[in-house]
Design an enzyme around this catalytic site. Structure first.
Site, short mmCIF file in Angstrom:
data_model
loop_
_atom_site.label_atom_id
_atom_site.label_comp_id
_atom_site.label_asym_id
_atom_site.label_seq_id
_atom_site.Cartn_x
_atom_site.Cartn_y
_atom_site.Cartn_z
N ASP A 225 0.91 -1.37 -0.21
CA ASP A 225 -0.35 0.19 -0.17
C ASP A 225 0.58 1.14 0.26
O ASP A 225 1.45 1.57 1.36
CB ASP A 225 -1.10 -0.07 1.51
CG ASP A 225 -1.46 1.25 1.17
OD1 ASP A 225 -1.91 1.55 0.42
OD2 ASP A 225 -2.83 1.56 2.24
N GLU B 62 -8.07 2.50 0.15
CA GLU B 62 -8.26 1.31 -0.37
C GLU B 62 -8.62 0.50 0.14
O GLU B 62 -9.38 -0.71 -1.15
CB GLU B 62 -7.21 1.40 -1.50
CG GLU B 62 -6.29 0.25 -0.73
CD GLU B 62 -5.07 0.78 0.05
OE1 GLU B 62 -5.39 1.84 1.18
OE2 GLU B 62 -5.12 -0.32 1.86
N LYS C 95 1.29 7.89 0.50
CA LYS C 95 2.13 7.71 1.91
C LYS C 95 3.34 8.45 2.08
O LYS C 95 4.03 8.42 0.70
CB LYS C 95 1.59 6.64 2.35
CG LYS C 95 0.99 5.73 2.70
CD LYS C 95 1.31 5.04 3.27
CE LYS C 95 -0.36 3.80 3.43
NZ LYS C 95 -1.07 4.10 5.04
N ASP D 7 -5.49 6.52 -0.54
CA ASP D 7 -4.93 5.55 0.31
C ASP D 7 -6.04 5.21 1.15
O ASP D 7 -5.31 4.29 2.27
CB ASP D 7 -4.10 6.53 1.22
CG ASP D 7 -3.05 5.64 2.21
OD1 ASP D 7 -2.94 4.82 2.54
OD2 ASP D 7 -2.88 6.55 3.03
N ARG E 290 -10.95 -0.68 2.63
CA ARG E 290 -12.06 -0.99 2.21
C ARG E 290 -12.99 -0.97 0.79
O ARG E 290 -13.99 -1.52 0.48
CB ARG E 290 -12.89 0.61 2.13
CG ARG E 290 -13.43 1.99 2.22
CD ARG E 290 -12.42 3.28 3.10
NE ARG E 290 -11.50 3.92 4.01
CZ ARG E 290 -11.79 4.16 5.07
NH1 ARG E 290 -12.19 4.95 5.23
NH2 ARG E 290 -10.56 4.20 6.19
N ASP F 77 0.03 -5.25 4.54
CA ASP F 77 -1.19 -4.67 4.41
C ASP F 77 -2.07 -5.91 3.92
O ASP F 77 -3.44 -5.54 3.54
CB ASP F 77 -1.73 -3.39 3.29
CG ASP F 77 -2.30 -2.52 3.73
OD1 ASP F 77 -2.69 -2.83 5.31
OD2 ASP F 77 -2.80 -1.77 2.62
N1 BES Z 1 -2.82 0.25 5.32
C1 BES Z 1 -3.82 1.68 5.69
C2 BES Z 1 -4.09 1.30 7.23
C3 BES Z 1 -2.60 1.34 7.94
C4 BES Z 1 -1.68 2.20 8.45
C5 BES Z 1 -2.59 0.17 8.14
C6 BES Z 1 -0.64 2.15 10.10
C7 BES Z 1 -1.38 -0.52 9.34
C8 BES Z 1 -1.06 0.82 10.00
C9 BES Z 1 -4.69 2.08 4.78
O1 BES Z 1 -5.04 1.67 3.36
C10 BES Z 1 -5.05 3.03 4.88
O2 BES Z 1 -3.62 4.12 4.39
N2 BES Z 1 -6.01 4.39 5.19
C11 BES Z 1 -6.10 5.56 5.78
C12 BES Z 1 -7.23 6.22 5.35
C13 BES Z 1 -7.94 7.04 5.29
C14 BES Z 1 -7.03 7.99 3.88
C15 BES Z 1 -8.70 7.97 5.92
C16 BES Z 1 -5.34 5.81 7.03
O3 BES Z 1 -5.51 5.48 8.22
O4 BES Z 1 -4.96 7.27 7.27
ZN ZN Z 2 -3.61 -0.09 3.42
ZN ZN Z 3 -3.72 2.96 2.34
#
Ligand code: BES
Ligand code: ZN
Ligand code: ZN
Length: 486
Positions: A258, A337, A265, A335, A339, A276
């Site tokens: 991811d 993604e 990111k 990001d 969901r 991920d």
């Molecule tokens: N894979 C990430 C979530 C994540 C963060 C997993 C840290 C493990 C450790 C996910 O896809 C993500 O990026 N989520 C974002 C959502 C936001 C953009 C609404 C997040 O949590 O920042």
């Molecule tokens: Zn993710």
């Molecule tokens: Zn993500």
């Protein structure tokens, strides 16, 4: 590491080291053993070099007084505070100590002849013996592992053997998950992941849908997220049927890497994103373990596998995606993604008419902020399913903490241009909860619970039975839940 059961005791076993546990507040069974050791243990207690504090270890050379060359004393803490989790950890502490000493073969008495405690001891030992070494080429001869562990069972050999079998199956399934999570994104692509799934032996049935098939089915969420990657998306379905009941559906987020996509990111947050796909690995590991344990259940695991990358072909903020259910999603952050791919997979699960759907996903950073790495968040439409998960988790040392699913969170993901949008507020307010509210929109009527494992799926420290990197969190809880399912 091989685990055996022998009808011997600490006095008769010939081994490099025999592991013996001691409580802080009770000198249990010390007498006989210490008499043989001419008071060596008692002297350690008297000099306060060892006092049975939880996790404390101390090696005593038996100097020919026992067939075992050494005795490893392990602190078990207060007797009244004992638990299977403590036993798992004490066993792990002893294996770590033996590894650092270079001991290769040992025997243990920690399980005290009970099936469940034998299981916990084996789990702790196998998990503490794990290290991801596949890519190491330097000094590999210096890596130290325990090669054999004998569980002493002077009586009740059958019960101990049953516990050892369960412990080995569960811990190995968890290590299988760790290997997948630790595998780098360049190696573990969606295709490679699907190949690993196909290697799960029968009676587990494995079906893989490729991009062409996903296009035919209209899995717009999976296709959109994978559009920026040269790696082809896959949908893996793994079924184990040993009951005439409707299945329990397990859905796991499988983003093999991811990057965040166009909503890229920062480097610091991208570092561990090969993990991920932990949700997908765990649900497959659970089915694998359920099958090896021959549990009388019907379970199907569904894993949407994609890589989330930025490129000229990537999906963009502002795009509208039509998911498998027909519902449309406005993508405001690429990001978010997980969901989007889970939307397709949850709908696919519901078509199988399951009794319940449980999804596992490294879904939100917000959940890590809320609970840290020590517990997963659990949210659902079915309190019954949430309670089963929480109880099962408590029984096996994997904590799940319930978070709310208020209607207001569903309001926050309403879109002006599509049915829903893939983020709540842009500043991340209630991030873990709006993510769950989004998933809820794709489950029509099946009892459902979502487990956010973003925190506990990955460890940045080496500790007791946890290794650096992938942890395999969720395998034990879900198998326990299946075992208790009626
Ligand atoms: N894979 C990430 C979530 C994540 C963060 C997993 C840290 C493990 C450790 C996910 O896809 C993500 O990026 N989520 C974002 C959502 C936001 C953009 C609404 C997040 O949590 O920042
Ligand atoms: Zn993710
Ligand atoms: Zn993500």
């Amino acid at each position: 590491m091989k685990c055996f059961v022998e009808e011997k005791d600490a006095f008769s076993i010939k081994t490099e080291c025999v592991i013996v546990g001691f409580f802080e507040d009770e000198r249990n069974g010390l007498d006989g053993l210490d008499k043989r050791l001419e008071g060596r243990i008692e002297r350690l207690f008297r000099r306060k070099e060892f006092f049975g504090e939880f996790g404390q270890v101390r090696l005593v050379n038996s100097e020919g007084l026992l067939p075992a060359e050494n005795v490893l004393l392990v602190g078990l803490g207060k007797k009244s505070e004992g638990s299977f989790e403590k036993l798992r950890k004490a066993s792990a502490a002893s294996v770590r100590a033996l590894r650092s000493l270079g001991v290769k073969n040992a025997a243990t008495t920690l399980h005290s002849h009970l099936k469940n405690s034998a299981q916990a001891v084996v789990e702790g030992a196998v998990l503490a013996n794990y290290q991801f070494v596949k890519y190491k080429t330097l000094n590999v001869e210096k890596l130290r592992f325990l090669e054999g562990l004998v569980l002493l069972a002077p009586s009740d050999k059958k019960a101990v053997e049953a516990g050892v079998h369960e412990g080995v199956v569960l811990a190995q399934a968890q290590c299988w998950v760790r290997d997948l999570v630790n595998a780098p994104g360049c190696e573990l692509t969606p295709l490679a992941f699907a190949k690993a799934a196909k290697a799960i032996p029968s009676p587990v049935k494995v079906t893989v849908f490729d991009r062409k098939k996903l296009e035919e089915l209209g899995m717009g969420g999976i296709l959109a997220v994978s559009a920026g990657s040269v790696q082809e998306p896959q949908l893996v379905v793994v079924e184990y049927k040993n009951s005439s009941q409707a299945p329990i559906a397990l859905v796991g987020k499988g983003v093999t890497f991811d990057s965040g996509g166009l909503s890229l990111k920062p480097a610091k947050y991208m570092e561990e994103m090969k993990s991920d796909m932990a949700g997908a690995a765990v649900v497959l590991g659970v089915v694998k373990a359920a099958s090896e344990l021959k549990l009388p259940v019907h379970v199907v695991a569904i894993a949407p596998l994609v890589e989330n990358m930025p490129s000229g072909g990537a999906y963009r903020p502002g795009d509208v995606v039509k998911t498998f259910s027909g519902k449309t999603v406005e993508v405001l952050n690429t990001d978010a993604e997980g969901r989007v791919v889970l939307a397709d997979a949850l709908r696919f699960a519901e078509i199988k008419k399951p009794q319940a759907i449980i999804d596992l996903a490294t879904l939100t950073g917000a959940c890590v902020v809320a609970l840290g790495k020590v517990a997963a968040g659990v949210i659902g439409t079915s309190q019954h399913v949430v309670d089963r998960l929480r109880r099962a988790g408590d029984e096996v040392g994997e904590r799940l903490w319930q978070l709310p699913l208020y209607d207001e969170y569903s309001d926050m993901i309403k879109s002006e241009v599509a049915d829903v949008k893939n983020i709540g507020s842009p500043d991340g307010e209630a991030g873990a909860l709006t993510a769950a509210a989004f998933l809820k929109a794709f489950v029509e009527k099946t009892p459902w619970a979502h487990v956010d494992i973003a925190g506990p799926a990955w460890s940045s420290e080496e500790k007791l039975y946890t290794s650096k990197g992938g942890t395999g969190f969720g395998v034990r809880a879900l198998v326990q839940m299946l075992r208790e399912w009626r």
